[in-house]
Design a protein around this motif. Sequence first.
Motif, PDB file in Angstrom:
ATOM      1  N   SER A 145     -11.290   5.650  -6.271  1.00  0.00           N
ATOM      2  CA  SER A 145     -11.112   5.701  -7.718  1.00  0.00           C
ATOM      3  C   SER A 145      -9.680   5.304  -8.084  1.00  0.00           C
ATOM      4  O   SER A 145      -8.788   5.270  -7.233  1.00  0.00           O
ATOM      5  CB  SER A 145     -11.393   7.114  -8.232  1.00  0.00           C
ATOM      6  OG  SER A 145     -10.391   8.014  -7.773  1.00  0.00           O
ATOM      7  N   GLU A 155      -6.319   5.874  -5.953  1.00  0.00           N
ATOM      8  CA  GLU A 155      -5.472   4.727  -5.602  1.00  0.00           C
ATOM      9  C   GLU A 155      -4.045   4.955  -6.062  1.00  0.00           C
ATOM     10  O   GLU A 155      -3.086   4.612  -5.357  1.00  0.00           O
ATOM     11  CB  GLU A 155      -6.023   3.451  -6.239  1.00  0.00           C
ATOM     12  CG  GLU A 155      -5.222   2.217  -5.840  1.00  0.00           C
ATOM     13  CD  GLU A 155      -5.693   0.937  -6.512  1.00  0.00           C
ATOM     14  OE1 GLU A 155      -4.971  -0.080  -6.391  1.00  0.00           O
ATOM     15  OE2 GLU A 155      -6.755   0.955  -7.169  1.00  0.00           O
ATOM     16  N   PRO A 157     -13.857   3.084   1.133  1.00  0.00           N
ATOM     17  CA  PRO A 157     -14.695   2.448   0.098  1.00  0.00           C
ATOM     18  C   PRO A 157     -14.770   3.293  -1.176  1.00  0.00           C
ATOM     19  O   PRO A 157     -14.644   4.517  -1.139  1.00  0.00           O
ATOM     20  CB  PRO A 157     -16.074   2.353   0.764  1.00  0.00           C
ATOM     21  CG  PRO A 157     -15.815   2.474   2.231  1.00  0.00           C
ATOM     22  CD  PRO A 157     -14.616   3.349   2.370  1.00  0.00           C
ATOM     23  N   GLU A 158     -14.984   2.607  -2.290  1.00  0.00           N
ATOM     24  CA  GLU A 158     -15.233   3.235  -3.585  1.00  0.00           C
ATOM     25  C   GLU A 158     -14.094   4.150  -4.016  1.00  0.00           C
ATOM     26  O   GLU A 158     -14.315   5.210  -4.624  1.00  0.00           O
ATOM     27  CB  GLU A 158     -16.550   4.029  -3.543  1.00  0.00           C
ATOM     28  CG  GLU A 158     -17.768   3.191  -3.170  1.00  0.00           C
ATOM     29  CD  GLU A 158     -19.021   4.028  -2.991  1.00  0.00           C
ATOM     30  OE1 GLU A 158     -19.040   5.187  -3.453  1.00  0.00           O
ATOM     31  OE2 GLU A 158     -19.983   3.521  -2.379  1.00  0.00           O
ATOM     32  N   HIS A 209     -16.535  10.116   0.250  1.00  0.00           N
ATOM     33  CA  HIS A 209     -15.381   9.230   0.144  1.00  0.00           C
ATOM     34  C   HIS A 209     -14.232   9.873  -0.639  1.00  0.00           C
ATOM     35  O   HIS A 209     -13.066   9.719  -0.270  1.00  0.00           O
ATOM     36  CB  HIS A 209     -15.786   7.911  -0.514  1.00  0.00           C
ATOM     37  CG  HIS A 209     -16.735   7.106   0.319  1.00  0.00           C
ATOM     38  ND1 HIS A 209     -17.646   6.220  -0.207  1.00  0.00           N
ATOM     39  CD2 HIS A 209     -16.932   7.060   1.659  1.00  0.00           C
ATOM     40  CE1 HIS A 209     -18.354   5.658   0.756  1.00  0.00           C
ATOM     41  NE2 HIS A 209     -17.937   6.163   1.906  1.00  0.00           N
ATOM     42  N   ASP A 210     -14.564  10.583  -1.716  1.00  0.00           N
ATOM     43  CA  ASP A 210     -13.511  11.230  -2.500  1.00  0.00           C
ATOM     44  C   ASP A 210     -12.730  12.234  -1.653  1.00  0.00           C
ATOM     45  O   ASP A 210     -11.499  12.262  -1.672  1.00  0.00           O
ATOM     46  CB  ASP A 210     -14.120  11.946  -3.707  1.00  0.00           C
ATOM     47  CG  ASP A 210     -14.611  10.986  -4.776  1.00  0.00           C
ATOM     48  OD1 ASP A 210     -14.289   9.784  -4.673  1.00  0.00           O
ATOM     49  OD2 ASP A 210     -15.320  11.425  -5.699  1.00  0.00           O
TER      50      ASP A 210
END
Length: 374
Positions: free
Chosen positions: A221, A225, A218-219, A184-185
């Motif tokens: 940071s 953001e 999702p998820e 995700h990152d």
Amino acid sequence: MEFRELPEATKAIMKERGWTQAQLGDAWGRTQAWVSTVAGGKQDIGFNRLSRLLGRVGYEIVIRRKTNEAEVKRRAFLTSVATVTLVPSADGNPYRDPDYVQLIADRVNKSLYGSGGLTAFQDADRHLRRVRNAVTGSKDTRLLKTASSLARQVSLVQYDARRLPQAQEAGKLAVAFAHASQDHDGQVSALNELSMFYAYQGDGQRGEWYARQALTVPEISSEQESQASARLGRSLGLLGEKRHSSVSLDRAREVGTDLSDFQRADLMGAVGVAFYDQGSWKAAQDALHEAVELISPLSPLLGANYLARQVQAAFRSSEPLLAADLMDTLSRIAPLVSSARLDGYLTEIMALSTPWRDVPEIKDMRQQLHTLLV
């Protein structure tokens, strides 16, 4: 191929592959000077390291008992009771090694933020082609994650070299690899960078789309953001939605409070560029000033680019003497980097300074600019 000493093995590999010492060093993640000392028999390396390095160029070590007791030179690279045979490894492709791919990504990153994209884009592009071929059809999530990291770094190199189609292609590849590895990152970072690439060429619509996609991962940071909000704010500004742009830029600064100096500088640089695109010159100068103060000790590339945008904002707001002072600092940083983006900003500064060309300070500044551009 059978050898008793490491220098022999090193030279034979280069001859077989048609490589120079620099190319072998690139494959090994070492400098040309280091390869030279090894090839000249001036440096011993441990067995484990040797095994790893040979694996990266498609060879492995086979040890077998000697049949004679001939004396071995002091620098023999294993023991006096064995000879070593280099054979192609089962895999044979170092670009299927996650550690190797990550090493290349880190080297591309270091080169980019140190000296700029123009010095690195050809090698970076070559590495990306090879890793793309190597990971096709792979289910190895760790390999896919490091491939995404490399693709991201290559996209940033291409962006700094102003090769935007190639940057966008590499960025999309980074998103695909990150999605496949459920990273995700990496996915958010690549989407944010795609938004930046499109906004740079004035495509606010695509810039907005990629920024909004980043915000849905999702998820996410707080750091990511904040970056996505800054990219969204810039893109909305390009679309003429100034009120919504301001909301997004405020959100970026609100969320991005607990950041490292590098992250904070990158955020404020993005905010400053967004304000510049909107014609908010004073707000742009303030944000860019903060970015320059934070980033200059960390990255000559970003420091020079943000400082150039600050000079542009000073001219836009009819503050030529401030621009001249800033340009004096920029003239000392700019020679340290090789950046097509920076060259473009310097050319624009020359044009913006024309109305004040007879002012002594501006005349001196324009001479400095001319020297830099030549």
